[in-house]
Design a protein around this motif. Structure first.
Motif, short mmCIF file in Angstrom:
data_model
loop_
_atom_site.label_atom_id
_atom_site.label_comp_id
_atom_site.label_asym_id
_atom_site.label_seq_id
_atom_site.Cartn_x
_atom_site.Cartn_y
_atom_site.Cartn_z
N ALA A 68 0.88 -1.12 -0.05
CA ALA A 68 0.02 -0.13 -0.05
C ALA A 68 0.94 1.16 0.01
CB ALA A 68 -0.84 -0.07 1.17
N ALA A 69 0.36 2.17 -0.57
CA ALA A 69 1.06 3.66 -0.63
C ALA A 69 0.16 4.57 0.01
CB ALA A 69 1.65 3.96 -1.94
N VAL A 70 0.76 5.35 0.91
CA VAL A 70 -0.43 6.50 1.44
C VAL A 70 0.13 7.91 1.08
CG1 VAL A 70 -0.66 7.53 3.70
CG2 VAL A 70 -0.29 4.93 3.48
N MET A 71 -0.95 8.70 0.20
CA MET A 71 -0.61 9.81 -0.11
C MET A 71 -1.55 10.90 0.39
SD MET A 71 0.91 11.83 -2.67
CE MET A 71 1.31 10.57 -3.89
N LEU A 72 -1.13 11.69 1.58
CA LEU A 72 -1.82 12.74 2.43
C LEU A 72 -1.52 14.21 1.83
CD1 LEU A 72 -1.33 10.94 5.98
CD2 LEU A 72 -3.20 10.56 4.04
N ASP A 73 -2.79 14.93 1.56
CA ASP A 73 -2.20 16.23 1.41
C ASP A 73 -1.33 16.31 0.07
OD1 ASP A 73 -4.28 16.85 3.36
OD2 ASP A 73 -2.63 16.83 4.79
N GLY A 74 -1.18 15.50 -0.75
CA GLY A 74 -0.42 15.57 -1.95
C GLY A 74 1.07 15.09 -1.72
N LYS A 75 1.07 14.63 -0.58
CA LYS A 75 2.63 14.19 -0.18
C LYS A 75 2.60 12.62 0.04
CE LYS A 75 4.27 18.76 1.54
NZ LYS A 75 5.03 19.24 2.74
N LEU A 76 3.71 12.12 -0.49
CA LEU A 76 3.74 10.76 -0.15
C LEU A 76 4.31 10.41 1.27
CD1 LEU A 76 3.75 7.95 -1.64
CD2 LEU A 76 6.05 8.04 -2.21
N ARG A 77 3.89 9.80 2.00
CA ARG A 77 4.21 9.39 3.63
C ARG A 77 4.99 7.78 3.70
NH1 ARG A 77 3.25 14.64 5.63
NH2 ARG A 77 1.61 15.22 4.72
N GLY A 88 2.57 1.56 5.00
CA GLY A 88 2.11 0.64 3.49
C GLY A 88 2.30 -0.82 3.63
N GLU A 89 3.11 -1.33 4.49
CA GLU A 89 3.55 -2.71 4.59
C GLU A 89 2.18 -3.34 4.94
OE1 GLU A 89 6.16 -4.39 3.37
OE2 GLU A 89 6.95 -2.61 2.64
N ILE A 90 1.28 -3.39 4.03
CA ILE A 90 -0.04 -3.99 4.61
C ILE A 90 -0.03 -5.70 4.40
CG2 ILE A 90 -1.02 -4.02 2.31
CD1 ILE A 90 -3.52 -3.01 3.61
N GLY A 91 1.12 -6.06 3.72
CA GLY A 91 1.09 -7.55 3.63
C GLY A 91 1.27 -8.21 5.23
N PHE A 92 1.69 -7.44 5.81
CA PHE A 92 1.88 -7.95 7.31
C PHE A 92 0.56 -7.64 8.33
CE2 PHE A 92 6.45 -7.60 5.72
CZ PHE A 92 7.06 -8.65 6.42
N LEU A 93 -0.33 -7.05 7.68
CA LEU A 93 -1.52 -6.64 8.53
C LEU A 93 -2.23 -8.14 9.03
CD1 LEU A 93 -3.51 -4.36 9.56
CD2 LEU A 93 -4.76 -5.14 7.48
N PRO A 94 -2.30 -8.06 10.31
CA PRO A 94 -2.85 -9.38 10.78
C PRO A 94 -4.48 -9.26 10.48
CG PRO A 94 -1.56 -8.57 12.46
CD PRO A 94 -1.65 -7.46 11.44
N VAL A 95 -4.86 -10.43 9.82
CA VAL A 95 -6.49 -10.31 9.46
C VAL A 95 -7.05 -11.66 9.83
CG1 VAL A 95 -6.41 -8.80 7.46
CG2 VAL A 95 -5.88 -11.01 7.10
N PRO A 96 -8.39 -11.68 10.09
CA PRO A 96 -8.94 -13.08 10.32
C PRO A 96 -9.14 -13.71 8.96
CG PRO A 96 -10.59 -11.40 10.07
CD PRO A 96 -9.33 -10.61 10.23
N GLY A 97 -9.31 -15.17 8.98
CA GLY A 97 -9.32 -15.76 7.77
C GLY A 97 -8.31 -16.70 7.39
N VAL A 98 -7.02 -16.49 8.16
CA VAL A 98 -5.86 -17.16 7.63
C VAL A 98 -5.11 -17.81 9.00
CG1 VAL A 98 -5.36 -15.56 5.77
CG2 VAL A 98 -4.43 -15.11 8.12
N ASP A 143 8.47 -12.52 8.17
CA ASP A 143 7.70 -13.34 7.26
C ASP A 143 5.97 -12.95 7.33
OD1 ASP A 143 6.38 -15.40 5.65
OD2 ASP A 143 7.16 -17.02 6.62
N CYS A 144 5.47 -12.68 6.22
CA CYS A 144 4.14 -11.72 6.07
C CYS A 144 3.27 -13.14 5.83
CB CYS A 144 3.97 -10.75 4.89
SG CYS A 144 4.32 -11.53 3.40
N ASP A 145 3.48 -14.34 5.86
CA ASP A 145 2.38 -15.32 5.66
C ASP A 145 1.80 -15.22 7.17
OD1 ASP A 145 3.27 -16.40 3.65
OD2 ASP A 145 4.49 -18.02 4.45
N GLY A 146 0.38 -15.41 7.12
CA GLY A 146 -0.45 -15.36 8.25
C GLY A 146 -1.11 -13.71 8.15
N GLY A 147 -0.56 -13.03 7.47
CA GLY A 147 -1.19 -11.52 7.29
C GLY A 147 -1.96 -11.45 6.05
N PHE A 148 -2.24 -10.05 5.72
CA PHE A 148 -3.26 -9.82 4.35
C PHE A 148 -2.66 -10.33 3.45
CE2 PHE A 148 -4.76 -6.58 1.44
CZ PHE A 148 -6.11 -7.24 1.53
#
Length: 395
Positions: free
Chosen positions: A218-227, A235-245, A253-258
């Motif tokens: 993921a990439a985050v653009m706030l007020d025209g500026k990359l954060r 934006g490392e959303i692959g590591f986001l813990p989510v249900p269903g896995v 290791d992002c296995d087990g994340g989004f």
């Protein structure tokens, strides 16, 4: 403090260049668009002509002849720019002039069994060969898009588990061998820059881009500026813990994340469960292509493809909802190969599901630049760097 005369001139020059990137203009048009006085514009034009940065490229259609009827354009071959899209198993290169016109491009597969030094040498040789094919004009700036974390202090690609060692080696070798400025950025961030400047988010100053490809980002653009975040990991959303896995992700290791829910390998498994993919035909490294094909097949199948598309939208909305609940960006872009394949049809499904999960009104759009967004973003970064250098204040 008021700007010094040299700084004011540099600001005016940069503004003029940005306007001229869209095409030639007369001095009168520059005056109107910049709001500067006629003498200031006259000085600006004379200064940029003297520096070899702009030239007369024709005349306007006005009946009256004179200095104001002359059309001024950027000297596009003053310097060349290059962009590299570094993937897990390949590298793509494009070389352009200062206006972004493509002069040469090429790509090269680099297998996982290639050693670090040979892989680096092949990638550098590819850039050098492509630059020569573009002409004798030297490279001024090179933008590099790569997966992984970029150190916000040093600007260097950090060592990341699961990514090829030749990625870091390539960046270091480019910086050592090229006289040009080498700028490195995360591939997803560059895609967001491209969509903001030339794609589906041109009317948005705040948005989040979800990159859906072999991996998830993921990439985050706030007020025209990359954060980028404190450590470059926003934006490392692959590591986001989510249900269903099963299980949870770890620091290495992002296995087990989004990623395990929406990465290409996971989407291939989902497509196989719905009879859209033969799991035995998906070879290692080809998961992204198979996921893209499954999405397209489902969209073409009409009602028969709806169960797969519904579950896909549910999964994507789950990750998007987590981001939306924290940032409230108002807009989410689905980019990368899978997002581009799904297009507006998939975006509409994700928006509907997201609206049922979150009270925060969020528009979901499909990115318009497809897989080429990374190279486009890298070129924009290189062009901005060249512009800043060419119009730096004197003294």
């Amino acid at each position: 403090m008021p700007a010094s005369p040299s700084t004011a001139r540099a600001i005016n020059d940069r503004l003029a260049l940005r306007l001229l990137q869209d095409g030639p203009l007369t001095a009168t048009q520059l005056k109107t668009l910049t709001g500067l006085s006629r003498p200031t514009v006259a000085d600006l034009v004379e200064r940029l002509q003297g520096a070899g940065l702009i030239q007369v490229v024709g005349e306007s259609g006005a009946v009256r002849r004179g200095p104001n009827a002359r059309l001024y354009g950027i000297v596009a071959d003053r310097a060349h720019l290059a962009a590299l899209d570094v993937r897990l198993g390949s590298v793509g290169v494009v070389v352009t002039d200062l206006l972004g016109a493509t002069l040469a491009e090429d790509s090269l597969p680099i297998g996982g069994d290639t050693g670090t030094e040979p892989a680096v040498e092949r990638a550098v040789a590819l850039l050098e060969r492509t630059a020569r094919a573009a002409g004798s004009v030297p490279l001024h700036s090179v933008g590099v898009g790569a997966p992984g974390l970029i150190d916000p202090v040093t600007g260097e690609l950090r060592d990341s588990t699961g990514l090829p060692a030749w990625h870091r080696g390539l960046v270091r070798e480019l910086q050592r061998r090229l006289p040009a400025t080498v700028l490195v950025e995360n591939e997803t961030n560059l895609a967001a820059v491209a969509e903001h400047r030339a794609g589906a988010a041109r009317d948005r100053e705040t948005f989040v881009l979800l990159w859906l490809g072999q991996g998830i980002g993921a990439a985050v653009m706030l007020d025209g500026k990359l954060r980028q975040g404190a450590s470059g990991g926003a934006g490392e959303i692959g590591f986001l813990p989510v249900p269903g896995v099963g299980g949870l992700p770890s620091a290495v290791d992002c296995d087990g994340g989004f990623h395990s829910l929406a990465g290409s390998a996971a989407l291939c498994e989902l497509a196989a469960a719905h009879g859209l993919v033969d799991p035995g035909a998906v070879t290692d490294g080809r998961e992204e292509a198979a996921a893209v094909a499954a999405v397209r097949t489902a969209l073409e199948a009409g009602e028969a493809g709806e169960p797969f598309l519904k579950e896909l939208a549910d999964r994507l909305a789950l990750g998007a909802a987590a981001v939306v609940s924290v940032l409230d960006p108002g807009c989410v872009l689905l980019a990368g190969a899978v997002g581009h394949a799904g297009g507006s049809a998939l975006a509409a499904r994700v928006e509907k599901r997201l609206a049922a999960m979150s009270p925060l009104r969020t528009e979901v759009r499909a990115g318009s630049l497809g897989d080429g967004a990374v190279l486009r973003g890298a070129l924009i970064t290189a062009r901005d760097a060249a512009q800043d250098a060419l119009f730096a204040p004197e003294g």
